[in-house]
Design a protein around this motif. Structure first.
Motif, PDB file in Angstrom:
ATOM      1  N   HIS A   1       0.852  -1.192   0.000  1.00 12.51           N
ATOM      2  CA  HIS A   1       0.000   0.000   0.000  1.00 12.51           C
ATOM      3  C   HIS A   1       0.887   1.242   0.000  1.00 12.51           C
ATOM      4  O   HIS A   1       1.860   1.302   0.761  1.00 12.51           O
ATOM      5  CB  HIS A   1      -0.919   0.004   1.229  1.00 12.51           C
TER       6      HIS A   1
ATOM      7  N   CYS B   1     -11.005   6.163  -2.549  1.00  8.89           N
ATOM      8  CA  CYS B   1      -9.879   5.869  -1.659  1.00  8.89           C
ATOM      9  C   CYS B   1      -9.552   7.101  -0.809  1.00  8.89           C
ATOM     10  O   CYS B   1      -9.377   8.206  -1.336  1.00  8.89           O
ATOM     11  CB  CYS B   1      -8.657   5.448  -2.469  1.00  8.89           C
TER      12      CYS B   1
ATOM     13  N   PHE C   1      -6.921   7.830   0.739  1.00 11.41           N
ATOM     14  CA  PHE C   1      -5.516   8.264   0.678  1.00 11.41           C
ATOM     15  C   PHE C   1      -5.202   9.004  -0.623  1.00 11.41           C
ATOM     16  O   PHE C   1      -4.095   9.495  -0.827  1.00 11.41           O
ATOM     17  CB  PHE C   1      -4.604   7.026   0.829  1.00 11.41           C
ATOM     18  N   LYS C   2      -6.192   9.118  -1.519  1.00  5.40           N
ATOM     19  CA  LYS C   2      -5.898   9.548  -2.895  1.00  5.40           C
ATOM     20  C   LYS C   2      -5.216  10.919  -2.999  1.00  5.40           C
ATOM     21  O   LYS C   2      -4.370  11.116  -3.862  1.00  5.40           O
ATOM     22  CB  LYS C   2      -7.159   9.494  -3.766  1.00  5.40           C
TER      23      LYS C   2
ATOM     24  N   CYS D   1      -1.443  10.475  -2.613  1.00  4.69           N
ATOM     25  CA  CYS D   1      -0.877   9.264  -3.214  1.00  4.69           C
ATOM     26  C   CYS D   1      -0.230   9.506  -4.579  1.00  4.69           C
ATOM     27  O   CYS D   1      -0.830  10.146  -5.448  1.00  4.69           O
ATOM     28  CB  CYS D   1      -1.991   8.231  -3.357  1.00  4.69           C
TER      29      CYS D   1
ATOM     30  N   TYR E   1       0.394   7.160  -6.702  1.00  2.00           N
ATOM     31  CA  TYR E   1      -0.049   6.120  -7.635  1.00  2.00           C
ATOM     32  C   TYR E   1      -1.492   6.346  -8.102  1.00  2.00           C
ATOM     33  O   TYR E   1      -2.040   5.549  -8.846  1.00  2.00           O
ATOM     34  CB  TYR E   1       0.038   4.736  -6.969  1.00  2.00           C
ATOM     35  N   ARG E   2      -2.088   7.429  -7.676  1.00  4.03           N
ATOM     36  CA  ARG E   2      -3.510   7.701  -7.923  1.00  4.03           C
ATOM     37  C   ARG E   2      -3.872   7.654  -9.416  1.00  4.03           C
ATOM     38  O   ARG E   2      -3.123   8.142 -10.259  1.00  4.03           O
ATOM     39  CB  ARG E   2      -3.816   9.091  -7.358  1.00  4.03           C
TER      40      ARG E   2
ATOM     41  N   CYS F   1      -9.271   5.294  -8.632  1.00  2.97           N
ATOM     42  CA  CYS F   1      -9.220   5.530  -7.185  1.00  2.97           C
ATOM     43  C   CYS F   1     -10.385   6.375  -6.685  1.00  2.97           C
ATOM     44  O   CYS F   1     -10.514   6.611  -5.484  1.00  2.97           O
ATOM     45  CB  CYS F   1      -7.882   6.155  -6.807  1.00  2.97           C
TER      46      CYS F   1
ATOM     47  N   PRO G   1     -11.244   1.011  -3.070  1.00  5.38           N
ATOM     48  CA  PRO G   1     -10.741  -0.305  -3.490  1.00  5.38           C
ATOM     49  C   PRO G   1     -11.176  -1.410  -2.524  1.00  5.38           C
ATOM     50  O   PRO G   1     -11.333  -1.153  -1.334  1.00  5.38           O
ATOM     51  CB  PRO G   1      -9.214  -0.129  -3.450  1.00  5.38           C
TER      52      PRO G   1
ATOM     53  N   TRP H   1      -5.999  -0.182  -5.445  1.00  2.32           N
ATOM     54  CA  TRP H   1      -6.168  -0.617  -6.838  1.00  2.32           C
ATOM     55  C   TRP H   1      -4.828  -0.915  -7.497  1.00  2.32           C
ATOM     56  O   TRP H   1      -4.749  -1.696  -8.431  1.00  2.32           O
ATOM     57  CB  TRP H   1      -6.880   0.472  -7.649  1.00  2.32           C
ATOM     58  N   HIS H   2      -3.779  -0.242  -7.068  1.00  2.00           N
ATOM     59  CA  HIS H   2      -2.505  -0.364  -7.795  1.00  2.00           C
ATOM     60  C   HIS H   2      -1.412  -1.045  -6.981  1.00  2.00           C
ATOM     61  O   HIS H   2      -0.234  -0.729  -7.121  1.00  2.00           O
ATOM     62  CB  HIS H   2      -2.049   1.038  -8.235  1.00  2.00           C
TER      63      HIS H   2
HETATM   64  S1  SF4 Z   1      -3.268   3.959  -5.786  1.00  2.00           S
HETATM   65 FE1  SF4 Z   1      -5.373   4.616  -5.599  1.00  2.00          FE
HETATM   66  S2  SF4 Z   1      -6.322   3.063  -4.338  1.00  2.00           S
HETATM   67 FE2  SF4 Z   1      -4.134   2.858  -4.048  1.00  2.00          FE
HETATM   68  S3  SF4 Z   1      -3.707   4.113  -2.280  1.00  2.00           S
HETATM   69 FE3  SF4 Z   1      -3.349   5.382  -4.072  1.00  2.00          FE
HETATM   70  S4  SF4 Z   1      -5.255   6.452  -4.348  1.00  2.00           S
HETATM   71 FE4  SF4 Z   1      -5.671   4.729  -3.013  1.00  2.00          FE
END
Ligand code: SF4
Length: 335
Positions: free
Chosen positions: A256, A294, A296-297, A300, A302-303, A307, A311, A325-326
């Protein structure tokens, strides 16, 4: 193993209400605590880790309540649904301080300043272990000695203010451990103490775990502590569990982005002085105005569009769970 589970929390939802607004402080959390093992729940303040502990102990403040979910204690007398018990009813009081004990960041939360340390430990023993005063006094002295408190015969008659911070913490652990609890919940037990005392307190807790097969639920914000003392870990963010599993596995293969960010923000012992520490960017959202999808978006790297939807939990391998998701990309980047 199934029969090693002493405490099971399933889909727990605990909400706080203020001025007609609702903070979903815990929004569907599940985990198990096993005999003789330590599970650490880690996260920044406000993530819901302490509310989880208060929900289990039925010590939630006014204007908050368990809305959904199950908290089951597997005791010698069979299963007890803690979430169904009355907060201050006889059954809950019997569990609290007896089968399930808690130690706090501030020992004065548990210790009463107007009674001697000995009186408070004795009271616990007389209530839960059915000892008479003489037996309870003898045991209180033994417990203080076991916790490494010098001159226990004399100190048992002293008041909390006559103890130093570290000694008070030990006295509180002595009180918590007095009835050989099956589950010990430790909420940031050493945050206010210096590192030497911190190490001694953890050593003590681990010794108790090994000797009495006590299950420990450790609430902390400190990844270093998680690494040192826990068998299993769970990372919480904004009321959700975002990653969990065996501590070694999660720390080796964080999946994560939040777990990864937490790990990158602390120095690692043995890696020397020139470590690139990255603070976690941004701050946690307003719990009363949560983002969609999500949580945390906004912080993040990786967003993606995906998202915008929350997820689901996915299994990485064995007991390693992640909610992202990622996660495969995150895992790959760590290799
Ligand atoms: S990649 Fe997307 S789902 Fe994963 S923590 Fe980041 S925002 Fe959340």
């Amino acid at each position: 193993m199934e029969n090693d589970v002493v405490l099971r929390v399933k889909d727990l939802k605990t909400f706080f209400y203020t001025n007609e607004r609702c903070n979903k402080a815990i929004n569907g959390v599940s985990f198990e605590v096993k005999k003789g093992k330590t599970l650490s729940i880690v996260g920044e303040s406000g993530c819901g880790k302490s509310v989880t502990a208060s929900s289990i102990m039925q010590l939630l403040p006014d204007l908050s309540r368990i809305e959904e979910g199950e908290i089951t204690y597997f005791g010698e007398q069979g299963e007890v649904r803690i979430d169904k018990l009355k907060k201050n009813g006889k059954d809950m009081r019997k569990l609290r301080g007896g089968d399930i004990a808690m130690i706090f960041q501030d020992p004065m939360t548990a210790l009463n300043p107007v009674y001697t340390i000995g009186f408070q430990i004795r009271e616990n023993l007389q209530n839960h272990m059915k000892m008479n005063k003489k037996q309870a006094h003898k045991r209180a002295v033994e417990l203080l000695s076991l916790m490494g408190i010098p001159n226990p015969e004399q100190r048992v008659n002293e008041y909390p203010h006559q103890f130093s911070g570290g000694m008070r913490q030990r006295a509180m652990i002595a009180m918590a451990m007095s009835c050989n609890p099956k589950v010990l919940i430790a909420d940031e037990p050493t945050t206010a103490l210096d590192v030497t005392i911190q190490a001694q307190i953890f050593e003590l807790m681990m010794k108790l775990k090994e000797e009495f097969n006590t299950a420990i639920l450790l609430i902390t914000h400190d990844m270093g502590v998680v690494n040192e003392v826990s068998d299993d870990m769970a990372v919480m963010y904004m009321g959700n569990m975002v990653e969990s599993g065996g501590t070694k596995e999660v720390l080796k293969n964080p999946c994560h982005p939040y777990t990864k960010a937490l790990l990158e923000s602390i120095p690692i012992l043995g890696k020397g002085r020139n470590q690139n520490l990255e603070p976690i960017k941004g701050s946690t959202p307003d719990p009363y105005q949560r983002p969609v999808g999500c949580q945390f978006k906004d912080r993040c790297n990786y967003r993606s569009e995906k998202c915008e939807e929350m997820p689901p939990e996915e299994i990485v391998q064995g007991e390693h769970m992640v909610r992202c998701w990622h996660w495969k990309e995150v895992l790959e980047d760590g290799k």
